[in-house]
Structure formats: C-alpha cells, structure tokens
Design a protein around this motif. Sequence first.
Motif, short mmCIF file in Angstrom:
data_model
loop_
_atom_site.label_atom_id
_atom_site.label_comp_id
_atom_site.label_asym_id
_atom_site.label_seq_id
_atom_site.Cartn_x
_atom_site.Cartn_y
_atom_site.Cartn_z
N TRP A 3 0.85 -1.19 0.00
CA TRP A 3 0.00 0.00 0.00
C TRP A 3 0.88 1.24 0.00
CZ3 TRP A 3 -5.10 -0.30 -0.79
CH2 TRP A 3 -5.71 -1.52 -0.58
N ARG A 4 0.51 2.24 -0.79
CA ARG A 4 1.24 3.51 -0.85
C ARG A 4 0.28 4.65 -0.57
NH1 ARG A 4 3.10 2.84 -6.75
NH2 ARG A 4 1.03 1.94 -6.71
N LYS A 5 0.74 5.61 0.23
CA LYS A 5 -0.05 6.81 0.50
C LYS A 5 0.18 7.84 -0.58
CE LYS A 5 -0.51 6.56 5.45
NZ LYS A 5 -0.33 7.23 6.72
N SER A 59 0.17 13.54 1.10
CA SER A 59 -0.49 13.24 2.37
C SER A 59 0.31 13.80 3.53
CB SER A 59 -0.64 11.74 2.57
OG SER A 59 -1.52 11.21 1.63
N ASN A 113 0.61 13.51 7.99
CA ASN A 113 0.49 12.46 8.99
C ASN A 113 -0.72 12.64 9.90
OD1 ASN A 113 2.73 10.96 8.19
ND2 ASN A 113 4.13 12.28 9.32
N CYS A 130 -5.90 10.38 4.73
CA CYS A 130 -5.38 10.14 3.39
C CYS A 130 -5.92 8.82 2.84
CB CYS A 130 -3.87 10.10 3.35
SG CYS A 130 -3.01 9.94 4.88
N GLU A 190 -4.83 5.30 0.54
CA GLU A 190 -3.72 4.46 0.16
C GLU A 190 -4.15 3.67 -1.07
OE1 GLU A 190 -1.63 3.43 4.38
OE2 GLU A 190 -3.45 2.33 3.89
N ASP A 195 -9.16 3.87 2.72
CA ASP A 195 -8.99 4.99 3.64
C ASP A 195 -7.96 4.58 4.68
OD1 ASP A 195 -9.23 6.91 5.66
OD2 ASP A 195 -11.40 7.05 5.45
N SER A 196 -6.91 5.35 4.84
CA SER A 196 -5.84 4.97 5.76
C SER A 196 -6.28 4.96 7.23
CB SER A 196 -4.63 5.88 5.60
OG SER A 196 -4.96 7.20 5.96
N LYS A 197 -7.35 5.68 7.55
CA LYS A 197 -7.81 5.73 8.95
C LYS A 197 -8.42 4.40 9.40
CE LYS A 197 -10.57 9.26 8.51
NZ LYS A 197 -10.43 9.54 7.09
#
Length: 67
Positions: free
Chosen positions: A8-10, A14, A16, A20, A22, A34-36
């Motif tokens: 996975w890449r952001k 983005s 911190n 963001c 991914e 969703d990275s969250k």
Amino acid sequence: MCLDELHWRKASHSTNNGACIEAASIAATIAVRDSKIATGHDYPTLTIPTPAWSAFLTNIAAGRFDL
C-alpha cells in the motif's frame, strides 16, 4: 490474496494527520482504501480498473477537478 499483504502507498501529498488514501496494485486493478480504517479484514476497499485509474490521475493533473 489478502489485502493486508499488498504494498500500500499513501498519496505523495499526504500529511500524517490520518486523513489520506492508500492505493495498491493488484493485476490490472488498483485497490484504494482509507488509511484511517485500514486495519483488520473488514475495511472497505474500492477496486478500479487500471485504465480508469490512469484516466482519473490524468484528469487530476490537468486540474479538471479543481474548484
């Protein structure tokens, strides 16, 4: 394939703050999450054919979605 095993890449812009997306490549498809909420096995993932993803990125770069 387990989605947790993908690379996975952001987004490059983005921060911190956890807000963001991914993306990961699976064959001829791009998976987006969703990275969250990207932990566990029940998180939602959107899959997009690679040509559609490429067109989307081209339109972003061209400013077609700017407000």
